[in-house]
Design a protein around this motif. Structure first.
Motif, PDB file in Angstrom:
ATOM      1  N   GLU A  73       0.860  -1.308  -0.139  1.00 45.87           N
ATOM      2  CA  GLU A  73      -0.142  -0.011   0.118  1.00 45.87           C
ATOM      3  C   GLU A  73       0.741   1.534  -0.069  1.00 45.87           C
ATOM      4  O   GLU A  73       0.398   2.305  -0.491  1.00 45.87           O
ATOM      5  CB  GLU A  73      -1.013   0.117   1.263  1.00 45.87           C
ATOM      6  N   TYR A  77       0.262   3.928  -2.980  1.00 48.04           N
ATOM      7  CA  TYR A  77      -0.369   5.364  -2.614  1.00 48.04           C
ATOM      8  C   TYR A  77       0.689   6.352  -3.058  1.00 48.04           C
ATOM      9  O   TYR A  77       0.493   7.582  -3.612  1.00 48.04           O
ATOM     10  CB  TYR A  77      -0.913   5.509  -1.202  1.00 48.04           C
ATOM     11  N   TYR A 147       0.230   0.524  10.562  1.00 42.09           N
ATOM     12  CA  TYR A 147      -0.158   1.778  11.015  1.00 42.09           C
ATOM     13  C   TYR A 147       1.207   2.853  10.771  1.00 42.09           C
ATOM     14  O   TYR A 147       0.691   3.860  10.509  1.00 42.09           O
ATOM     15  CB  TYR A 147      -0.398   1.773  12.465  1.00 42.09           C
ATOM     16  N   TYR A 150       0.652   3.516   7.266  1.00 40.19           N
ATOM     17  CA  TYR A 150      -0.629   4.477   6.945  1.00 40.19           C
ATOM     18  C   TYR A 150      -0.384   5.868   7.693  1.00 40.19           C
ATOM     19  O   TYR A 150      -0.743   6.818   7.156  1.00 40.19           O
ATOM     20  CB  TYR A 150      -1.924   3.792   8.044  1.00 40.19           C
ATOM     21  N   ASP A 154      -1.029   9.318   5.603  1.00 41.73           N
ATOM     22  CA  ASP A 154      -1.864  10.207   6.129  1.00 41.73           C
ATOM     23  C   ASP A 154      -1.498  11.412   6.722  1.00 41.73           C
ATOM     24  O   ASP A 154      -1.588  12.467   6.115  1.00 41.73           O
ATOM     25  CB  ASP A 154      -2.715   9.442   7.031  1.00 41.73           C
ATOM     26  N   TRP A 161      -8.268   9.040   4.511  1.00 42.12           N
ATOM     27  CA  TRP A 161      -9.665   7.937   4.085  1.00 42.12           C
ATOM     28  C   TRP A 161     -10.845   8.394   4.884  1.00 42.12           C
ATOM     29  O   TRP A 161     -11.184   8.147   6.050  1.00 42.12           O
ATOM     30  CB  TRP A 161      -9.159   6.896   4.578  1.00 42.12           C
ATOM     31  N   THR A 167     -11.881   8.455  -0.636  1.00 40.29           N
ATOM     32  CA  THR A 167     -10.225   8.618  -0.545  1.00 40.29           C
ATOM     33  C   THR A 167      -9.798  10.124  -1.081  1.00 40.29           C
ATOM     34  O   THR A 167      -9.734   9.994  -2.245  1.00 40.29           O
ATOM     35  CB  THR A 167      -9.287   7.378  -0.503  1.00 40.29           C
ATOM     36  N   ALA A 204     -10.902  -2.384   5.604  1.00 40.55           N
ATOM     37  CA  ALA A 204     -10.035  -1.494   5.171  1.00 40.55           C
ATOM     38  C   ALA A 204      -9.796  -0.101   5.693  1.00 40.55           C
ATOM     39  O   ALA A 204      -9.202   0.648   5.900  1.00 40.55           O
ATOM     40  CB  ALA A 204      -9.808  -1.675   3.716  1.00 40.55           C
ATOM     41  N   TYR A 205     -11.404   0.406   5.670  1.00 46.73           N
ATOM     42  CA  TYR A 205     -11.789   1.682   6.241  1.00 46.73           C
ATOM     43  C   TYR A 205     -11.106   1.929   7.409  1.00 46.73           C
ATOM     44  O   TYR A 205     -10.564   2.880   7.954  1.00 46.73           O
ATOM     45  CB  TYR A 205     -13.042   1.987   5.872  1.00 46.73           C
ATOM     46  N   HIS A 208      -7.380   1.653   7.716  1.00 44.64           N
ATOM     47  CA  HIS A 208      -6.700   3.076   7.374  1.00 44.64           C
ATOM     48  C   HIS A 208      -6.652   4.039   8.278  1.00 44.64           C
ATOM     49  O   HIS A 208      -5.744   4.750   8.438  1.00 44.64           O
ATOM     50  CB  HIS A 208      -7.297   3.429   6.050  1.00 44.64           C
ATOM     51  N   ASN A 209      -7.715   4.005   9.070  1.00 44.78           N
ATOM     52  CA  ASN A 209      -7.844   5.090  10.185  1.00 44.78           C
ATOM     53  C   ASN A 209      -7.282   4.539  11.799  1.00 44.78           C
ATOM     54  O   ASN A 209      -7.662   5.194  12.547  1.00 44.78           O
ATOM     55  CB  ASN A 209      -9.398   5.463  10.220  1.00 44.78           C
TER      56      ASN A 209
END
Length: 766
Positions: A73, A77, A147, A150, A154, A161, A167, A204-205, A208-209
């Motif tokens: 990922e 991204y 994390y 991510y 992020d 997300w 997204t 996944a949502y 991602h958070n």
């Protein structure tokens, strides 16, 4: 939230362009299209220039699927942001060159090992380190590494997300990150972080958070192997309530267990040992819940005596029992852990007893006013109890309530108060988990994505500015409509504060903060929001889904609002015919699956809206009284539990509609939370009801009515209802606005009574 950094050396300040922002002061740069051999500003790592990169993402071949997913990922991204291809290399040893190394099982991590204390990273924390121009992302666990990837995407690079279907990805062919932001440890404040809501089902949502909780129906949601990693801190709630674990009914009493009986504890320990051993055999952790039934308790004499000896709190025998059972279980399974609850009857803390460190305590303040912080003056007793529990238990998960279970699309202005509650509980080290219960069994609900996104960030870092987070979400999720949506949120919240209306988790459409003035302003603002995004189908869909709640309130309370407008001399045209058409169209488009916790399909909701437009004749008990001295609660203002209740036409009813309940059930199918009463004065309550009694015994119960928990159930005899006419039944006592009280009506659970019909509930000033 943008923060200016010192001017970088070797690059003119006017040639440096901002391309995004990340919380916590981290900044990324968009560099101009520089030659490949141009120098990178001092203190920065250049990841891409002119859509090209020298970096590869490296993951050791020995790492598990979660770490490989993190690498995958990260590369995907980064390519979406810059257009550059970041090749993923999986090998036993890292290749030469510039690397983004993911995971702790590689030579880069070994070289940096002396700088990282993995034990201090807890379950989900991670370390970011640079070595030369290479970067290491390594968690104490595989989930921590995930994390970490991510976090970089992020917090540092601006990926957001906002929802399972949205997204936000910034685009910059030239990208650099400040080295100071790539060196440090990140550990979440809360070990367990979960928001339960149908609109957040997507695994996944949530990952991602960085929401690590798997609870309730999340067990059944598909979880791709690469992200199937979840916290075991809070023992999973499955089918392990008191009476499910202790099946010998001779040990049941008053709705719960005989908590002080040694046989209860022995049977519970034996059953839980088997449950935990089965879990371990399935590769799960050594834990299990052991919690009360979701009802009250009339304790047996021994349990009551123990409660009396510990401050009169019914939590005392529960805690003593669970402590004892946990100790018995650990003798057979070292390291085993249990979970139990401080909830409803057990919410009051005991004196002279603490919770075992081997027990995770779920503290669930279900009777709170959620429009204010759990620690505000409005929740003084609740906040005091929570604080007391933090001194009695070393491991606590707070169970918060973040929606109206009576109407999932209702404007529910807890958006700032939920943040205040999280910030306050973060001050208590023993509170290690947070569980926000939203519309758990429905999709297409009110502002769920906002709550999920904002809560997820505060659970990681409670020092963040909650208002700035709300601003960022509405501007990201609603685009140009964001300013109008934000103002709508402030209007609803201010109306709640100005009217002094409490916000229980069973708030209904009759709530006091939904005033004519507030709803008129809300309607105008969301109309402006629609206009702002009318050419963007995605954003327009988001705004119209939000507007459903406003249309719902206006359609249901249109008659009342029209009277208010006339009395105030305000010209107001709600355009009810077109509004109703729009509501029906957008309701279908929203994907709403049900509108209350107890059920109710979108078609049922449409029926409620249609009923609301029908005027009602006044009850006999209110004839001759001024409008200020009585209040009518017709079907749209009541809590109706499907499938027990059915809305049917009835010419004998005051508005030609009534609620039908079969006589052979006992559910509290019709309810009125007493927070809907005016804030001032005392009120006498009435229920207008009839029944199909047939040949039922005249002395038998035709229906039951009561105010929980103030009164017991009062039986209305068949003889009172046998003529088939509606009767205005007075509820014993007088009542004031009180968030913990609920009037209810239940059928008699008798085959002899065909059905019970409830026309209305009304209140007359005492």
């Amino acid at each position: 939230m943008n923060q200016e950094s010192p001017a970088p050396s070797r690059v003119s300040r006017r040639t440096v362009l901002r391309a995004g922002v990340a919380l916590g002061g981290a900044t990324m740069l968009s560099l101009p299209a520089l030659p490949a051999d141009a120098a990178t500003p001092t203190g920065w790592i250049r990841l891409a220039a002119n859509g090209q990169t020298d970096y590869r993402v490296y993951v050791a071949s020995s790492e598990d699927a979660v770490v490989h997913q993190a690498a995958k990922e990260l590369a995907q991204y980064l390519r979406s942001i810059t257009g550059a291809t970041f090749q993923v290399v999986s090998a036993a040893r890292p290749p030469a060159g510039h690397l983004l190394a993911v995971g702790r099982n590689n030579t880069l991590a070994e070289q940096l090992a002396r700088t990282i204390n993995y034990d201090a990273l807890s379950d989900d924390g991670f370390a970011l380190r640079t070595l030369g121009d290479s970067v290491l992302i390594a968690g104490a666990s595989s989930r921590g590494t995930l994390y970490g990837a991510y976090w970089v995407l992020d917090r540092l690079l601006g990926v957001r997300w906002f929802g399972p279907d949205q997204t936000q990805i910034p685009h910059s062919r030239d990208l650099a990150v400040r080295m100071s932001d790539l060196n440090g440890d990140r550990v979440p404040r809360f070990r367990f972080r979960c928001v339960l809501a149908g609109d957040a089902d997507d695994a996944a949502y949530r990952q991602h958070n960085m929401l690590n909780g798997r609870r309730d129906q999340y067990w059944t949601v598909p979880r791709p192997k690469g992200i199937d990693t979840w916290s075991g801190y809070w023992p999973e709630e499955r089918e392990f309530s008191f009476t499910q674990v202790v099946t010998d009914q001779s040990l049941w009493y008053g709705g719960q267990l005989k908590a002080m009986d040694p046989r209860t504890r022995e049977e519970a320990a034996d059953a839980l040992v088997k449950i935990i051993r089965d879990r371990v055999a399935n590769g799960e952790d050594k834990s299990a819940p052991f919690f009360q039934e979701d009802r009250g308790w009339t304790p047996d004499p021994a349990s009551q005596a123990f409660a009396d000896a510990h401050g009169g709190a019914l939590s005392a025998p529960v805690i003593d029992m669970v402590n004892d059972v946990a100790a018995r279980v650990r003798k057979q399974i070292p390291g085993a852990r249990l979970e139990t609850q401080a909830y409803q009857f057990s919410f009051e803390p005991p004196t002279g007893i603490k919770v075992s460190d081997d027990v995770v305590l779920t503290v669930a303040p279900i009777w709170a006013d959620f429009g204010r912080s759990l620690f505000s003056d409005a929740n003084a007793e609740i906040g005091s109890n929570i604080k007391t529990w933090t001194g009695l238990a070393a491991n606590i998960v707070l169970w918060d309530y973040i929606t109206s279970f009576s109407a999932y699309i209702l404007p529910f202005p807890n958006w700032w108060s939920m943040c205040e509650s999280i910030k306050t509980i973060a001050q208590y080290p023993s509170v290690q988990g947070y569980f926000g219960e939203g519309p758990w069994n429905a999709s297409g609900t009110e502002l769920t994505q906002l709550r999920v996104w904002v809560i997820s960030r505060l659970l990681w870092d409670p020092t963040l500015d909650a208002d700035a987070l709300i601003h960022e979400f509405v501007n990201g999720y609603y685009g140009k409509a964001g300013p109008a949506v934000y103002e709508y949120l402030t209007v609803m919240r201010q109306s709640m504060l100005d009217t002094g209306t409490a916000l229980p988790c069973y708030t209904t459409v009759g709530a006091g903060y939904l005033t004519f003035d507030a709803m008129r302003r809300a309607d105008a603002l969301l109309g402006q929001a629609e206009q702002a995004v009318q050419h963007d189908d995605t954003l327009l869909r988001h705004v119209r889904a939000l507007r459903l709640g406003v249309d719902y309130v206006i359609l249901v309370r249109a008659n009342e609002y029209a009277q208010t407008a006339a009395a105030e001399g305000v010209a107001w045209d709600p355009d009810l015919a077109n509004r109703a058409k729009r509501f029906e169209i957008e309701l279908k488009a929203s994907g709403l699956t049900q509108y209350t916790e107890g059920g109710g399909s979108p078609d049922d909701l449409l029926s409620i809206v249609r009923v609301a437009g029908v005027p009602a004749t006044p009850p006999k008990a209110a004839q001759g009284l001024p409008a200020s001295d009585w209040i009518d609660y017709q079907e749209p203002s009541l809590k109706l539990y499907a499938p027990v209740t059915t809305l049917v036409q009835d010419d004998a009813a005051s508005n030609t509609y009534t609620v039908r309940m079969p006589g052979n059930v006992s559910d509290w199918g019709v309810q009125l939370p007493l927070n809907q009463l005016p804030r001032q004065g005392s009120w006498k309550l009435y229920v207008s009801a009839r029944a199909e009694t047939g040949s039922a015994d005249p002395n038998a119960a035709g229906l039951f009515v009561g105010v929980y928990p103030a009164t017991g159930s009062v039986a209305v005899p068949v003889s009172t209802l046998s003529d088939g006419q509606y009767h205005e039944l007075a509820v014993p006592g007088t009542y004031q606005n009180e968030g913990t009280l609920t009037l209810y009506v239940a059928p008699p659970k008798s085959d002899a009574v065909g059905a019970v019909y409830i026309d209305r509930v009304f209140a007359v000033k005492a």
